[in-house]
Design a protein around this motif. Structure first.
Motif, PDB file in Angstrom:
ATOM      1  N   ASP A 284      -3.989   1.018  -2.691  1.00  0.00           N
ATOM      2  CA  ASP A 284      -3.877  -0.378  -2.267  1.00  0.00           C
ATOM      3  C   ASP A 284      -3.543  -1.234  -3.474  1.00  0.00           C
ATOM      4  O   ASP A 284      -4.158  -1.110  -4.525  1.00  0.00           O
ATOM      5  CB  ASP A 284      -5.196  -0.844  -1.630  1.00  0.00           C
ATOM      6  CG  ASP A 284      -5.471  -0.120  -0.337  1.00  0.00           C
ATOM      7  OD1 ASP A 284      -4.546  -0.016   0.487  1.00  0.00           O
ATOM      8  OD2 ASP A 284      -6.607   0.364  -0.159  1.00  0.00           O
ATOM      9  N   ASN A 285      -2.572  -2.099  -3.313  1.00  0.00           N
ATOM     10  CA  ASN A 285      -2.149  -3.022  -4.354  1.00  0.00           C
ATOM     11  C   ASN A 285      -1.877  -2.307  -5.687  1.00  0.00           C
ATOM     12  O   ASN A 285      -2.527  -2.577  -6.692  1.00  0.00           O
ATOM     13  CB  ASN A 285      -3.210  -4.117  -4.545  1.00  0.00           C
ATOM     14  CG  ASN A 285      -2.650  -5.313  -5.286  1.00  0.00           C
ATOM     15  OD1 ASN A 285      -1.445  -5.459  -5.440  1.00  0.00           O
ATOM     16  ND2 ASN A 285      -3.537  -6.164  -5.758  1.00  0.00           N
TER      17      ASN A 285
ATOM     18  N   ARG B 128      -4.099   7.189  -1.028  1.00  0.00           N
ATOM     19  CA  ARG B 128      -3.853   5.830  -0.564  1.00  0.00           C
ATOM     20  C   ARG B 128      -4.093   4.898  -1.741  1.00  0.00           C
ATOM     21  O   ARG B 128      -5.172   4.886  -2.325  1.00  0.00           O
ATOM     22  CB  ARG B 128      -4.778   5.481   0.586  1.00  0.00           C
ATOM     23  CG  ARG B 128      -4.533   4.122   1.165  1.00  0.00           C
ATOM     24  CD  ARG B 128      -5.448   3.869   2.354  1.00  0.00           C
ATOM     25  NE  ARG B 128      -5.286   2.539   2.811  1.00  0.00           N
ATOM     26  CZ  ARG B 128      -4.377   2.151   3.693  1.00  0.00           C
ATOM     27  NH1 ARG B 128      -3.542   3.028   4.200  1.00  0.00           N
ATOM     28  NH2 ARG B 128      -4.293   0.894   4.069  1.00  0.00           N
TER      29      ARG B 128
ATOM     30  N   THR C  41       0.848  -1.181   0.000  1.00  0.00           N
ATOM     31  CA  THR C  41       0.000   0.000   0.000  1.00  0.00           C
ATOM     32  C   THR C  41       0.886   1.234   0.000  1.00  0.00           C
ATOM     33  O   THR C  41       1.853   1.314   0.758  1.00  0.00           O
ATOM     34  CB  THR C  41      -0.915   0.013   1.233  1.00  0.00           C
ATOM     35  OG1 THR C  41      -1.772  -1.128   1.150  1.00  0.00           O
ATOM     36  CG2 THR C  41      -1.747   1.282   1.291  1.00  0.00           C
TER      37      THR C  41
END
Length: 167
Positions: free
Chosen positions: A150-151, A148, A135
Motif C-alpha cells: 500500500d502506498n 500487497r 496499491t
C-alpha cells in the motif's frame, strides 16, 4: 562531491542527486498531495542525469549516493519481482540507482506482475504504480502468498547518454 567537481558535472545534476538521496531518506514519513482530492503519497523523486560518455556522470552519481549504499533498501539492479519484494520489506521506500538509464525500462519489464515475462519488452506498470502511490499486489506462484504494498515509495537516481533518450 569532489569527484563531480573534478569531472565538471553541472551543479543541477549534483543537486538532483542530493535531492534524490534526501527523498529516499525521508521516505514515506513525509506525505504530499499534488492536488485537492488527490491521494496522499510518499515523497518520491526520480532523477535522470543526461550527459555524454566519459563525462563522469556515473562516478558523480555513485559519489553522491554513497551514504545510502550500505542500507538494505538500496539497489542498483532488480527485476520487478525483486523490487516489489524489497518495497514490501521497506515501507519507507527503496532507492534504485541506475548507472545506465537505457536499461531502466527493460529492467522494469523483467518478470512484470502483469506479464512482462522476462523478455526485453518494456513494461513500466510497476514504475507507474509506484509513482502514483497505487496499491501493488503481486501474486506468487505459490497461491498462498501474495505481496500487497500500500502506498509504495520508490526513489530512482539514474544517468543516461543523450543519444539514448529516445530508446
Amino acid at each position: 562531491g569532489d569527484v563531480a567537481v573534478q569531472s565538471q558535472i553541472p551543479r543541477n545534476f549534483l543537486m538532483s542527486c542530493a535531492l534524490t538521496g534526501a527523498g529516499a531518506a525521508i521516505g514515506s514519513a513525509v506525505s504530499v498531495r499534488f492536488a485537492d482530492g488527490a491521494p496522499v503519497t510518499g515523497t518520491q523523486i526520480y532523477t535522470m542525469g543526461v550527459a555524454e560518455s566519459g563525462t563522469g556522470k556515473s562516478k558523480a552519481l555513485k559519489a553522491m549516493l554513497k551514504p545510502f549504499t550500505q542500507h538494505s533498501s538500496f539497489c542498483t539492479n532488480a527485476t520487478t519481482e525483486a523490487l516489489t519484494t524489497l518495497l514490501s520489506k521497506y515501507p519507507r521506500g527503496v532507492l534504485l540507482q541506475v548507472a545506465e538509464g537505457k536499461q531502466f525500462t527493460k529492467m522494469m519489464g523483467k518478470y512484470a506482475p502483469n506479464g512482462g515475462g522476462g523478455n526485453d519488452e518494456s513494461n513500466n506498470s510497476l514504475l507507474c504504480e509506484a509513482w502514483s502511490g497505487d496499491t501493488i499486489a503481486v501474486a506468487r506462484q505459490d497461491i498462498k502468498k501474495c505481496l500487497r504494498i500500500d502506498n509504495p515509495q520508490l526513489t530512482v537516481a539514474a544517468t543516461i547518454q543523450g543519444h539514448n533518450l529516445k530508446s
